[in-house]
Design a protein around this motif. Structure first.
Motif, PDB file in Angstrom:
ATOM      1  N   ALA A 192      11.324  -8.046   1.376  1.00  0.00           N
ATOM      2  CA  ALA A 192      10.733  -7.730   2.680  1.00  0.00           C
ATOM      3  C   ALA A 192       9.719  -6.613   2.499  1.00  0.00           C
ATOM      4  CB  ALA A 192      11.804  -7.330   3.696  1.00  0.00           C
ATOM      5  N   HIS A 193       8.751  -6.572   3.413  1.00  0.00           N
ATOM      6  CA  HIS A 193       7.660  -5.600   3.333  1.00  0.00           C
ATOM      7  C   HIS A 193       7.343  -5.102   4.736  1.00  0.00           C
ATOM      8  CE1 HIS A 193       3.049  -4.951   2.983  1.00  0.00           C
ATOM      9  NE2 HIS A 193       3.672  -3.819   2.738  1.00  0.00           N
ATOM     10  N   PHE A 194       7.303  -3.762   4.898  1.00  0.00           N
ATOM     11  CA  PHE A 194       6.993  -3.152   6.187  1.00  0.00           C
ATOM     12  C   PHE A 194       5.807  -2.213   6.002  1.00  0.00           C
ATOM     13  CE2 PHE A 194      11.668  -3.706   5.914  1.00  0.00           C
ATOM     14  CZ  PHE A 194      11.770  -4.789   6.778  1.00  0.00           C
ATOM     15  N   PRO A 195       4.623  -2.601   6.502  1.00  0.00           N
ATOM     16  CA  PRO A 195       3.425  -1.789   6.289  1.00  0.00           C
ATOM     17  C   PRO A 195       3.463  -0.484   7.074  1.00  0.00           C
ATOM     18  CG  PRO A 195       2.958  -3.600   7.781  1.00  0.00           C
ATOM     19  CD  PRO A 195       4.344  -3.828   7.270  1.00  0.00           C
ATOM     20  N   TYR A 196       2.826   0.524   6.508  1.00  0.00           N
ATOM     21  CA  TYR A 196       2.697   1.828   7.158  1.00  0.00           C
ATOM     22  C   TYR A 196       1.474   1.786   8.060  1.00  0.00           C
ATOM     23  CZ  TYR A 196       1.709   6.865   7.546  1.00  0.00           C
ATOM     24  OH  TYR A 196       1.443   8.130   8.010  1.00  0.00           O
ATOM     25  N   GLN A 197       1.717   1.599   9.338  1.00  0.00           N
ATOM     26  CA  GLN A 197       0.619   1.483  10.279  1.00  0.00           C
ATOM     27  C   GLN A 197       1.124   1.790  11.686  1.00  0.00           C
ATOM     28  OE1 GLN A 197      -0.487  -2.615   9.642  1.00  0.00           O
ATOM     29  NE2 GLN A 197       1.077  -3.422  11.015  1.00  0.00           N
ATOM     30  N   GLU A 198       0.195   2.011  12.582  1.00  0.00           N
ATOM     31  CA  GLU A 198       0.557   2.323  13.956  1.00  0.00           C
ATOM     32  C   GLU A 198       1.345   1.176  14.576  1.00  0.00           C
ATOM     33  OE1 GLU A 198      -3.093   3.391  15.873  1.00  0.00           O
ATOM     34  OE2 GLU A 198      -3.337   5.224  14.690  1.00  0.00           O
ATOM     35  N   GLY A 199       2.367   1.534  15.351  1.00  0.00           N
ATOM     36  CA  GLY A 199       3.225   0.547  15.987  1.00  0.00           C
ATOM     37  C   GLY A 199       4.501   0.248  15.229  1.00  0.00           C
ATOM     38  N   GLU A 200       4.574   0.660  13.951  1.00  0.00           N
ATOM     39  CA  GLU A 200       5.764   0.358  13.146  1.00  0.00           C
ATOM     40  C   GLU A 200       6.898   1.343  13.446  1.00  0.00           C
ATOM     41  OE1 GLU A 200       6.291  -2.246  10.957  1.00  0.00           O
ATOM     42  OE2 GLU A 200       4.418  -2.971  11.832  1.00  0.00           O
ATOM     43  N   GLY A 233       0.816  -1.202   0.000  1.00  0.00           N
ATOM     44  CA  GLY A 233       0.000   0.000   0.000  1.00  0.00           C
ATOM     45  C   GLY A 233       0.852   1.254   0.000  1.00  0.00           C
ATOM     46  N   GLY A 234       0.221   2.383  -0.244  1.00  0.00           N
ATOM     47  CA  GLY A 234       0.922   3.649  -0.224  1.00  0.00           C
ATOM     48  C   GLY A 234       1.547   3.924   1.131  1.00  0.00           C
ATOM     49  N   ASN A 235       2.766   4.454   1.126  1.00  0.00           N
ATOM     50  CA  ASN A 235       3.569   4.773   2.311  1.00  0.00           C
ATOM     51  C   ASN A 235       4.155   3.541   2.992  1.00  0.00           C
ATOM     52  OD1 ASN A 235       3.209   7.643   2.210  1.00  0.00           O
ATOM     53  ND2 ASN A 235       1.140   7.343   3.021  1.00  0.00           N
ATOM     54  N   ASP A 236       3.841   2.331   2.491  1.00  0.00           N
ATOM     55  CA  ASP A 236       4.555   1.144   2.963  1.00  0.00           C
ATOM     56  C   ASP A 236       6.016   1.227   2.520  1.00  0.00           C
ATOM     57  OD1 ASP A 236       2.106   0.284   3.831  1.00  0.00           O
ATOM     58  OD2 ASP A 236       2.038  -1.522   2.591  1.00  0.00           O
ATOM     59  N   SER A 237       6.870   0.454   3.164  1.00  0.00           N
ATOM     60  CA  SER A 237       8.250   0.324   2.723  1.00  0.00           C
ATOM     61  C   SER A 237       8.504  -1.111   2.288  1.00  0.00           C
ATOM     62  CB  SER A 237       9.231   0.699   3.842  1.00  0.00           C
ATOM     63  OG  SER A 237       9.193   2.079   4.104  1.00  0.00           O
ATOM     64  N   ILE A 238       9.339  -1.259   1.278  1.00  0.00           N
ATOM     65  CA  ILE A 238       9.738  -2.584   0.815  1.00  0.00           C
ATOM     66  C   ILE A 238      11.250  -2.614   0.670  1.00  0.00           C
ATOM     67  CG2 ILE A 238       7.565  -3.151  -0.353  1.00  0.00           C
ATOM     68  CD1 ILE A 238       8.794  -2.242  -2.971  1.00  0.00           C
ATOM     69  N   VAL A 239      11.803  -3.813   0.764  1.00  0.00           N
ATOM     70  CA  VAL A 239      13.232  -4.013   0.529  1.00  0.00           C
ATOM     71  C   VAL A 239      13.374  -4.751  -0.794  1.00  0.00           C
ATOM     72  CG1 VAL A 239      15.363  -5.082   1.361  1.00  0.00           C
ATOM     73  CG2 VAL A 239      13.760  -4.034   2.984  1.00  0.00           C
ATOM     74  N   VAL A 240      14.160  -4.180  -1.705  1.00  0.00           N
ATOM     75  CA  VAL A 240      14.286  -4.697  -3.066  1.00  0.00           C
ATOM     76  C   VAL A 240      15.704  -5.196  -3.302  1.00  0.00           C
ATOM     77  CG1 VAL A 240      14.021  -4.149  -5.516  1.00  0.00           C
ATOM     78  CG2 VAL A 240      12.570  -3.004  -3.809  1.00  0.00           C
ATOM     79  N   ALA A 241      15.828  -6.424  -3.799  1.00  0.00           N
ATOM     80  CA  ALA A 241      17.141  -6.985  -4.115  1.00  0.00           C
ATOM     81  C   ALA A 241      17.755  -6.222  -5.286  1.00  0.00           C
ATOM     82  CB  ALA A 241      17.022  -8.469  -4.455  1.00  0.00           C
ATOM     83  N   ASN A 242      19.028  -5.901  -5.178  1.00  0.00           N
ATOM     84  CA  ASN A 242      19.685  -5.110  -6.220  1.00  0.00           C
ATOM     85  C   ASN A 242      19.920  -5.883  -7.511  1.00  0.00           C
ATOM     86  OD1 ASN A 242      19.883  -2.793  -4.601  1.00  0.00           O
ATOM     87  ND2 ASN A 242      21.814  -3.489  -3.685  1.00  0.00           N
ATOM     88  N   ASP A 243      20.080  -7.194  -7.412  1.00  0.00           N
ATOM     89  CA  ASP A 243      20.442  -7.956  -8.612  1.00  0.00           C
ATOM     90  C   ASP A 243      19.257  -8.265  -9.515  1.00  0.00           C
ATOM     91  OD1 ASP A 243      19.288  -9.677  -6.826  1.00  0.00           O
ATOM     92  OD2 ASP A 243      20.839 -11.236  -6.975  1.00  0.00           O
ATOM     93  N   ASP A 244      18.056  -8.476  -8.949  1.00  0.00           N
ATOM     94  CA  ASP A 244      16.917  -8.869  -9.779  1.00  0.00           C
ATOM     95  C   ASP A 244      15.626  -8.114  -9.472  1.00  0.00           C
ATOM     96  OD1 ASP A 244      16.257  -9.931  -7.331  1.00  0.00           O
ATOM     97  OD2 ASP A 244      16.285 -12.026  -7.984  1.00  0.00           O
TER      98      ASP A 244
END
Length: 248
Positions: free
Chosen positions: A167-175, A151-162
């Motif tokens: 990984a996925h970190f949702p934008y929500q309370e407690g994060e 979703g919007g404002n979420d963060s993701i981790v993207v592999a550089n090679d492919d």
């Protein structure tokens, strides 16, 4: 079009002294927009690996300097928030992270962590064929399935090679989040509340900090002990390992 930038007018995120000389290098068009710092400044002014543009060009021509896993030959290529810099010959790896006052700073990481980078989702739209396109804060685009959980404002981790999302970190309370701009740039805490603002105004985010972070924030001009408030645009969800120095 000039290739120089007056030091007094550079963005606050640039790690340069503003009164030592009149001009500095200007960033090429590319990732991160106006906030991107020319690679030459990182090599010459921050790491002091080169004394001049000529030395920087020579070093880059050896293909030993990588940004997000790709060799870079342009000393004016913009470097920005959460980029991964690798100096393969030196076996040194850094993540660009917000420092004091919003200036970009380099955080040493290990080789494994340098294999991927964090990105904040700033736009999500449907594209022909039924898939969804994600746009990250640095302009990178990724295609995911329509029913994906991002979703919007979420963060993701993207592999550089492919470009695989690892990984996925949702934008929500407690994060866990960090502020990347504004008065609290570089501060870290957990989202206590997301305040939805009616109309076109920016949503506000209240961030709670532990005692150590609270004292630092208050002493540096923070609004109150215990946390801070900022606008949604300035907040990025991060992994616990960003603070602990581990892998992504």
């Amino acid at each position: 079009m000039t290739k120089h930038q007056k030091r007094l007018s550079v963005p606050k995120s640039w790690p340069v002294e503003r009164k030592t000389e009149t001009f500095t290098v200007k960033a090429d068009a590319g990732p991160h927009g106006e906030a991107g710092v020319p690679l030459l400044i990182v090599l010459r002014d921050v790491l002091e690996y080169a004394d001049s543009r000529k030395e920087a060009r020579y070093a880059l021509n050896q293909d030993n300097v990588l940004i997000n896993g790709k060799a870079v030959s342009d000393e004016e290529r913009p470097v920005g928030m959460f980029d991964i810099l690798a100096f393969t010959e030196r076996e040194e790896y850094y993540r660009v992270f917000p420092g004091e006052g919003g200036r970009l700073a380099l955080t040493p990481i290990d080789e494994e962590s340098a294999g991927s980078k964090l990105g904040k989702i700033v736009n999500k739209q449907h594209i022909p064929g039924g898939d969804v396109q994600l746009t990250l804060h640095d302009g990178q685009t990724l295609t995911v399935e329509e029913d994906s959980e991002y979703g919007g404002n979420d963060s993701i981790v993207v592999a550089n090679d492919d470009d695989e999302i690892v990984a996925h970190f949702p934008y929500q309370e407690g994060e866990l989040v960090t502020a990347v701009a504004g008065a609290h740039a570089g501060d870290i805490g957990r989202i206590e509340e997301i305040q939805i603002t009616p109309g076109s105004s920016e949503n506000n985010v209240i961030v709670e900090q532990d005692d150590g972070d609270s004292e630092a924030s208050a002493s540096e001009g923070g609004e109150a002990a215990g946390g801070f408030e900022t606008v949604e645009e300035y907040v990025v969800v991060i992994d616990e390992n960003f603070v602990e120095g581990g892998d992504d």
